[in-house]
Design an enzyme around this catalytic site. Structure first.
Site, mmCIF file in Angstrom:
data_model
loop_
_atom_site.group_PDB
_atom_site.id
_atom_site.type_symbol
_atom_site.label_atom_id
_atom_site.label_comp_id
_atom_site.label_asym_id
_atom_site.label_seq_id
_atom_site.Cartn_x
_atom_site.Cartn_y
_atom_site.Cartn_z
ATOM 1 N N CYS A 177 69.770 33.556 -20.352
ATOM 2 C CA CYS A 177 70.770 34.840 -20.528
ATOM 3 C C CYS A 177 69.868 35.508 -21.499
ATOM 4 O O CYS A 177 69.655 35.308 -22.791
ATOM 5 C CB CYS A 177 72.176 34.394 -20.905
ATOM 6 S SG CYS A 177 73.134 35.787 -21.354
ATOM 7 N N CYS A 228 73.017 35.818 -24.870
ATOM 8 C CA CYS A 228 72.995 34.679 -25.441
ATOM 9 C C CYS A 228 71.904 33.647 -25.494
ATOM 10 O O CYS A 228 72.276 32.763 -26.364
ATOM 11 C CB CYS A 228 74.445 33.997 -25.466
ATOM 12 S SG CYS A 228 74.512 32.902 -23.818
ATOM 13 N N CYS A 278 76.409 34.295 -16.637
ATOM 14 C CA CYS A 278 75.979 33.108 -17.651
ATOM 15 C C CYS A 278 77.237 32.253 -18.104
ATOM 16 O O CYS A 278 78.339 32.905 -18.452
ATOM 17 C CB CYS A 278 75.519 33.823 -19.103
ATOM 18 S SG CYS A 278 75.432 32.822 -20.523
ATOM 19 N N CYS A 338 78.412 33.134 -22.021
ATOM 20 C CA CYS A 338 78.866 34.086 -22.609
ATOM 21 C C CYS A 338 79.322 35.011 -21.493
ATOM 22 O O CYS A 338 80.028 36.162 -21.861
ATOM 23 C CB CYS A 338 78.080 34.893 -23.385
ATOM 24 S SG CYS A 338 76.495 35.851 -22.608
ATOM 25 N N ASP A 343 29.276 38.815 -1.948
ATOM 26 C CA ASP A 343 29.651 37.353 -2.186
ATOM 27 C C ASP A 343 31.000 37.168 -1.876
ATOM 28 O O ASP A 343 31.927 37.737 -2.504
ATOM 29 C CB ASP A 343 29.589 36.903 -3.842
ATOM 30 C CG ASP A 343 29.703 35.624 -4.045
ATOM 31 O OD1 ASP A 343 30.002 34.656 -3.198
ATOM 32 O OD2 ASP A 343 29.680 35.169 -5.275
#
Lengths: 464, 247
Positions: A212, A215, A234, A237, A360
């Site tokens: 988060c 937080c 979250c 929070c 190459d």
């Protein structure tokens, strides 16, 4: 005195521009460099002449395409714009765009400034110009970001906009972007995709926003659109996707994106979820600039990707998507773009070894080609062509693809026709530089001659 | 199931263009033969144990990286030489090939010591030697055309005339662009300038190492029991192109 310096800077810049064009270069950076040498405040002066609004487009992925779509919408609306070319997205490139768009006295001739800007250059740019809108597409960590540079960059941009009157247009589905407004206190508008059939409950892809931004606790997802974009929250929070102002619903990718943005049904010529976000971001910004839904819809449907950037060409009922690859990073990006698009596809890989391609071809062994084996890439058949079709076929074989199911042709035309005869509607054609133009020509000729892949006798083939 | 472990030396330092293609090749071919194969990375400061690994591979790196590797190899030098003399399979490419000799004097006049296993030296030449290369080598008493790409600033010369070059240059430059020699072969060690994916396009060379690894475990296999259809196509395609070009 100031007016003289502006004129001198613009004249020098325009002279350098003319010279570099004479020299065969595009002149996207040097004119800006020299104009700034002559008068360091030149960008500040020229940008003050924008009649309507100044828009900055930034983010890790999709800023070129998003800015190109917005430019197309504005032009279709009859606006004049100053818009920096792809790749020239640092301060000097942006200065060069203003120099090129001004008359020789340094007077502005544009309604809008549309500035695609490298993330790290946003704070520098905001010191010199006053922008009205900042659009952030997404923030992805790339493989080189091992030192937390992205967090630092995000922080710098936040501080640069802090307390200013700039308005933000943000991706609500990206946890690294969506929290942006909370700390800066700027007015923000969000765009977001509704849940749809292409979402996943989980995927193996690298997730960047695992913690988060508010937080620091691990965040949870209800579903993913792609990468770290999705519906998150979250548990600690309560931080979650902000309420969207621009909601995209009824997404279809066949493979070209069709979507309704706040009810405005848009049909595009661009494939993939990453383009779905570019389209949504451009539509959101255009709406904010008071462009009508009809113009937005029409402009997006007439927008074509520029050559080599996933250009699509239809041949009969086959959709061919033409892409340029130059190095392992570009190839890897393409293979991960196939993830989650839900589209069955055939691949045509065309490898040449002229000096412009690189003589190459060893680099193909640094490509994470093993990803072609993953089911979520939906690859049905693989065709190899070009001067080094054997080398690319070997790479495919050693990535684990059954060797009897790799079709090889030396001749590009033969390779393309073989792939067209197969019953897949969607064909991705991946080319190195010198093969791109030849391939494009072949596809255009087949398209214009009314070639029908279903009729296998229409075009005489010489078997290899 | 019998399983094999290939040590990839200093993958973070000595891994230029596509060198890992060689490891992918050995791993896949062993897998197709029904064996398990794992690649083990050994970096600076790591302990080695020869009893745990079946082969050693090291790619190319820049001059700076090459000297870091040289420092780390000092304490492992004797043991590695003993194993090489005992027939341990080893593939060293480009910069790591140069390390096997006495020194490499760069074009800028910087001298890098080598492990001194063989009496040869390398020095910066007038121009980098770059391009497609075809080398004829002896493999199982048959001649085999090895196809690859070289890109090196160092020119390598043998002081000890009893040393065996790996092969004879048909097209391209090889050790020094003059004497038509390429690389070195000693027991089951090959040192070569053919960078990038040498083994995928030269399956006979890949199988040479596989046979050696197996023989050391007491397993015998027939060579050529894998279908090399695409390998042969890729070889023919490059040969046709290269042999037409003036050397």
């Amino acid at each position: 005195m100031k007016q003289l310096r502006i004129m001198a800077a613009v004249l020098i810049g325009k002279a350098v521009l003319a010279l570099s064009r004479l020299w065969g270069n595009q002149g996207t950076v040097l004119p800006g460099y020299w104009a700034r040498k002559v008068y360091p405040s030149i960008l500040k002066e020229l940008s003050a002449g924008v009649k309507k609004e100044t828009v900055i487009v930034t983010g890790t992925n999709g800023k070129t395409t998003t800015a190109n779509i917005i430019a197309h919408i504005l032009r279709e609306n009859g606006e004049t714009i100053v818009h920096n070319a792809a790749g020239a997205n640092m301060i000097t490139g942006i200065t060069a765009a203003f120099v090129a768009a001004s008359d020789w006295k340094g007077r502005s001739r544009y309604d809008y400034a549309l500035l695609e800007t490298d993330e790290a250059n946003v704070p520098l740019l905001l010191e010199e110009i006053s922008a009205d809108l900042l659009l952030i597409t997404n923030f992805f960590r790339d493989q080189l970001d091992r030192f937390g540079e992205l967090d630092h960059t995000i922080d710098l941009i936040k501080r640069a906009v802090d307390g200013s009157a700039i308005k933000l247009i943000l991706n609500a589905d990206d946890p690294l972007v969506s929290c942006f407004a909370q700390e800066s206190g700027c007015e923000a508008y969000y765009f977001s995709y509704d849940a749809n059939a292409y979402d996943q409950n989980d995927s193996q892809e690298n997730r960047e926003g695992r913690y988060c931004m508010v937080c620091g606790a691990p965040i949870k997802y209800e579903f993913f659109h792609y990468a770290q974009l999705g519906k998150y929250y979250c548990p600690n929070c309560g931080n979650k996707n902000p309420q969207a102002d621009y909601r995209a619903s009824d997404l279809l990718m066949r493979p070209f994106v069709q979507v309704s943005v706040n009810g405005n049904r848009i049909q595009s010529n661009l494939p993939g979820y990453y383009n779905a976000y570019n389209i949504l971001a451009a539509a959101a910004l255009a709406d904010h600039l008071k462009i009508t839904p009809v113009i937005i819809r029409q402009a997006i449907s007439s927008f074509r990707s520029t050559s080599g950037r996933m250009e699509s060409i239809s041949v009969g009922d086959r959709e061919c998507v033409l892409t340029l690859v130059k190095n392992p990073a570009g190839f890897n990006q393409l293979l991960s773009a196939f993830a989650n698009d839900g589209q069955e596809k055939n691949l045509v890989l065309i490898l040449n070894d002229n000096p412009a391609d690189g003589r190459d071809v060893s680099w193909i062994w640094d490509v994470e080609m093993e990803n072609i084996m993953r089911e979520d890439r939906h690859i049905k058949k693989i065709y190899c062509a070009g001067q080094r079709s054997g080398d690319i076929a070997l790479r495919v074989k050693y990535a684990g693809w059954p060797q009897d199911e790799i079709s090889i042709a030396g001749d590009i035309k033969q390779g393309i026709e073989k792939s067209l005869r197969d019953n897949s509607e969607l064909i991705y054609i991946v080319c190195t530089y010198t093969a791109l133009f030849k391939t494009r020509k072949i596809l255009m000729r087949l398209k214009n001659s009314g070639y029908s892949p279903k009729n296998r006798y229409e075009s005489p083939l010489s078997e290899h | 199931m019998t399983s094999f472990i290939i040590a990839h030396l200093y993958p973070n330092l000595m891994n230029l263009y596509g060198d890992r293609g060689n490891l992918i090749c050995l791993q896949k071919r062993l897998e197709w033969l029904g064996y398990d194969c794992r690649v083990k990375s050994l970096d600076i400061g790591d302990e080695w144990n020869f009893a745990d690994v079946d082969m050693i591979f090291m790619g190319g790196g820049s001059d700076r990286e090459q000297s870091l590797v040289y420092d780390d190899l000092q304490c492992k030098k004797e043991e590695l030489w003993r194993e090489i003399k005992n027939g341990f399979p080893v593939l060293f490419i480009c910069g790591s090939y140069q390390l096997l000799g006495s020194y490499y004097l760069t074009g800028q006049g910087f001298k890098m010591e080598g492990l001194n296993y063989f009496d040869f030296f390398s020095e910066g030449g007038p121009k980098r030697l770059i391009g497609n290369i075809v080398v004829e080598v002896k493999n199982n008493n048959e001649t085999y055309q090895v196809i690859g790409f070289e890109n090196h600033g160092g020119y390598t010369y043998f002081n000890d005339t009893t040393l065996r070059p790996w092969g004879k240059v048909i097209k391209g430059h090889g050790n020094n662009g003059k004497d038509h020699t390429e690389g070195i072969i000693f027991n089951n060690l090959i040192g070569t300038y053919l960078h990038g994916p040498l083994l995928p396009k030269n399956p006979a060379v890949a199988d040479f190492f596989i046979r050696v690894m197996m023989a050391r475990k007491g397993i015998n296999i027939d060579s050529g029991c894998l279908t090399d259809k695409i390998e042969n196509y890729a070889r023919q395609q490059v040969l046709a192109k290269v042999m037409k070009i003036k050397s």
